[in-house]
Write a protein that holds these residues in place. Sequence first.
Motif, PDB file in Angstrom:
ATOM      1  N   UNK A   1      -2.964  -4.174  -1.645  1.00 23.32           N
ATOM      2  CA  UNK A   1      -1.947  -5.213  -1.561  1.00 23.32           C
ATOM      3  C   UNK A   1      -2.018  -5.782  -0.161  1.00 23.32           C
ATOM      4  N   UNK A   2      -1.663  -7.056  -0.020  1.00 24.27           N
ATOM      5  CA  UNK A   2      -1.816  -7.664   1.313  1.00 24.27           C
ATOM      6  C   UNK A   2      -0.600  -8.481   1.700  1.00 24.27           C
ATOM      7  N   UNK A   3      -0.024  -8.157   2.861  1.00 24.15           N
ATOM      8  CA  UNK A   3       0.986  -9.018   3.466  1.00 24.15           C
ATOM      9  C   UNK A   3       0.811  -8.983   4.966  1.00 24.15           C
ATOM     10  N   UNK A   4      -0.385  -9.246   5.410  1.00 24.84           N
ATOM     11  CA  UNK A   4      -0.633  -9.340   6.838  1.00 24.84           C
ATOM     12  C   UNK A   4      -0.987  -8.012   7.489  1.00 24.84           C
ATOM     13  N   UNK A   5      -1.619  -8.114   8.654  1.00 23.93           N
ATOM     14  CA  UNK A   5      -1.891  -6.975   9.518  1.00 23.93           C
ATOM     15  C   UNK A   5      -2.759  -5.912   8.864  1.00 23.93           C
ATOM     16  N   UNK A   6      -3.850  -6.342   8.279  1.00 24.12           N
ATOM     17  CA  UNK A   6      -4.745  -5.406   7.620  1.00 24.12           C
ATOM     18  C   UNK A   6      -5.360  -4.429   8.609  1.00 24.12           C
ATOM     19  N   UNK A   7      -5.790  -4.914   9.767  1.00 23.70           N
ATOM     20  CA  UNK A   7      -6.554  -4.066  10.683  1.00 23.70           C
ATOM     21  C   UNK A   7      -5.734  -2.895  11.203  1.00 23.70           C
ATOM     22  N   UNK A   8      -4.499  -3.163  11.596  1.00 23.93           N
ATOM     23  CA  UNK A   8      -3.686  -2.069  12.137  1.00 23.93           C
ATOM     24  C   UNK A   8      -3.446  -1.010  11.058  1.00 23.93           C
ATOM     25  N   UNK A   9      -3.083  -1.469   9.857  1.00 18.58           N
ATOM     26  CA  UNK A   9      -2.824  -0.517   8.779  1.00 18.58           C
ATOM     27  C   UNK A   9      -4.087   0.282   8.450  1.00 18.58           C
ATOM     28  N   UNK A  10      -5.223  -0.403   8.406  1.00 18.29           N
ATOM     29  CA  UNK A  10      -6.463   0.278   8.052  1.00 18.29           C
ATOM     30  C   UNK A  10      -6.844   1.301   9.118  1.00 18.29           C
ATOM     31  N   UNK A  11      -6.647   0.966  10.376  1.00 19.79           N
ATOM     32  CA  UNK A  11      -7.042   1.924  11.412  1.00 19.79           C
ATOM     33  C   UNK A  11      -6.130   3.145  11.400  1.00 19.79           C
ATOM     34  N   UNK A  12      -4.839   2.945  11.081  1.00 19.04           N
ATOM     35  CA  UNK A  12      -3.937   4.102  10.992  1.00 19.04           C
ATOM     36  C   UNK A  12      -4.350   5.001   9.837  1.00 19.04           C
ATOM     37  N   UNK A  13      -4.654   4.386   8.696  1.00 21.82           N
ATOM     38  CA  UNK A  13      -5.051   5.183   7.535  1.00 21.82           C
ATOM     39  C   UNK A  13      -6.368   5.886   7.796  1.00 21.82           C
TER      40      UNK A  13
END
Lengths: 367, 248, 241
Positions: free
Chosen positions: B136-148
Amino acid sequence: MQSAPDDEELDSLSIRLVGLDENYPVRLNWNDLGVQFSKQSIVVPGDRLTRSREFIPGHGTLRRTVEAGSGNASFAAGRRQKQNDDNAEDNDEDDEDEDEEGAWELAASVAGRQHVVNKLLCVLPGRSRYAGEIGDVVVGRVQEVASRRWRIDANARLQATLHLSGVLLPGEDLRRKSEEDERAMRAVLAEGDLVSAEVQSVQADGSLVLHTRNARYGRLGQGTLVRVPPALIKRSKTHFHSLPCGVTLVLGMNGYCWCGPTPGQSDVREPLASPADRSEVARVRACVRLLAVNHVPLYDTSVMQAYEVARESPVALLSRPDEQLRVARLVAEQLLTAEVGEAQPGGGGFGLHSGDLISGGALSAVH
Amino acid sequence: TRQLLSEPERQYIFDSVQDAVRIDGRQCLAYRQAALRLDLLCYATASAQVSLGETDVLVSVREEDNPGATAQQQGSTGSSASSSSSGPVSVWVDCSCLGSGPEQQQLADEAQAHLSSLYRCLRTPTPVFVDILLLGYDGDLLDAASIAASAALMRALPASLLSAQALPLFATVHRIGSQQIVDANQLEESCSMARVTVGVDSNGRLVACQTCGEGSLQFESMTEMIETGVRKAMMLHDSVAKLVARVL
Amino acid sequence: MTDILLNGRRVDGRRPNEHRLLRAQLGTQPQADGSALLEHGNSRLLATVHGPAQARAADLSPEEDCVLRVLYNKPPFASMTERRRRGRGDRKQDETALLIEEALGGVVLKQLYRRSQIEIRVQVLQSDGSELSAAINAVSLALMDAGVAMRGHLAAVTVGYCDQAPLVDLNSYEQSAGLPSLTVACVGQRVLHASVGARLHSQQLDPLLACASRACACVANQLGQDVKAHLLAACCFQSAA
């Protein structure tokens, strides 16, 4: 009120750890609040509804011949009463043939709740695209500017149309000069613009024709859009609400809701909103969203109640599912209490307690 | 990805940010609440699912047993280690849940490039495959992906390895008007003229830095944004470390 | 084949006619019109529905029929055995997508959605055999969540043949052993789709079909319960006219 949560917000990332088998996010379960629908009234596609001839097939139903032995079923999709007029003759002919062959029955074609109004039997799904009804207030977004019409996204299965003739123009006769039509049209409504309008008609193919021939309709100014399932919007006398907190809320029957600061009485066409106004708009927006994700019907009373309950919390907190559930639950309880207090079977309320429509009624006797 | 928005809507988002009251009521430098779910996938060495608002990212980390296969799959990290004693981290991003159009493909390619550069210097005993699926996408993919990815890598890799090299995290800072914001949602992203994404390890060192966007930045603005990014990334490191201490 | 069945039990302890545990969650992706997360034993799939919405002129046929499209994606981490990354546009995934589209063509009431398009995206998060039938089940649930009209509940199951008897719901171990297998999708009594997985003898077809349609009825019943439970909790409302 604002200081401690603020620092917390800025100094850390709030991480909610979710267990492997945990159901997250948790949404409101109306069963927990004591609202019970008869299990028979909930159906999935293919479930038989009735064999009685007295019911007219509405939305979400289909007519099929009862499969006796190895007979092949013939399917005829049920349509809405109004749209059925064209096909009525065909169906009548089929009926005559089927009368000779064997019994037919009504079955569900969507997953949802059975609903009977007079003799019209339909199945209402929890979520679906907006079907459209004449006179409904909707909010739409302009997708395309075509010749003498705008094509609007109104959350329906087809694009809606707003004709140049359906728009209340500010006095100028734009229709005379056809070469300037397109340029002039974009001055009224351009691609991406949000507009509030009324459904003028529903075409045979299901597409909607809109109009804005009324002073309260037209292009929407500064504000923000929230999308919710159309089924949650309760039909009311008015869909334009000027809330006491200084926010204008437009609840489109198509599920597009718009929140913006209420323009003041000043002569300035679009005065810039103050930070306080923006905070209120954000709060109302958050309330609409939290009610929608928790399946609470949306109308001015429910939104205002959510606003009151959520008044003490910082707005940013209202995006967290746990907080959303807390507020929605309180609102739902208040709405239920009010409904019981009214003690009106048909009118008023949104039919929660009258939801048990089918089980004891006509249909169970049919089988 | 640009959204179809009206001019008044765009203006409202812009003005709201200038007034430091975002559309969802957040402050400019505040993150949304994150939800983290670990070990969802039983066939991966480790996995983590992170959602920031409606941005939902699932990351799987697998250690490859077959050394022969890695030579074919160096891909974007091909320039690094040819020695067999330590393997590279190979990243793959999949955005097909959002659709099959060119925009989604571009989102995936950019994210893959960014995340590959983030883990460029990471050395692991065996080659490691980090697969990122956007649900799902609502902005800020990179930060979320790096945390995961960080959470999954911490579960997958031995602790001794992790203490030596710190896992970097992304922080993305957008510039709207005269204000900076972090953790932009999709609407804010489509109103932003420029963004800076910094990758920072837990010691505060800059591992990656990338600017993006149609607008140009003055030098001072850019350094300001980088500083903000580093500060925010350190904050993310703190929060993630606290969580890891609780869980592990 | 003794390594498939031992003392009448399969590798995961099931009897030959037992289906794995099924659990469905509807409405998990709020941005989509409909969504469903299906757990089928160790398999886990996410299906999302986008539409019905206005179809682009380029996609419409001359008859302006409903455009139904399925995108099937299986990331590299989904299976236990296969770890290699495929390039984009993998043929097996396209084939699976086409098979699902065909099965749906017979069950979705397309005549109600002329000039509209319905796009369905399937993500396989984990796969433990019977991929096609799990995908069809997940898609069926997602379409129900989206309120798309269908003739009935499309349910699918993959059955195999071992020791002269049918095996219901093959897992990846059994499928990779090369058993004769059949994937069947049914709506009520009617079989909408049947595709052969591995070589099948014509004599095995009838018993397998009979077994499969019974199993489909069970699957439909089980998943229907989850759908109804979801609807009961959400209490779909209608604004009083």
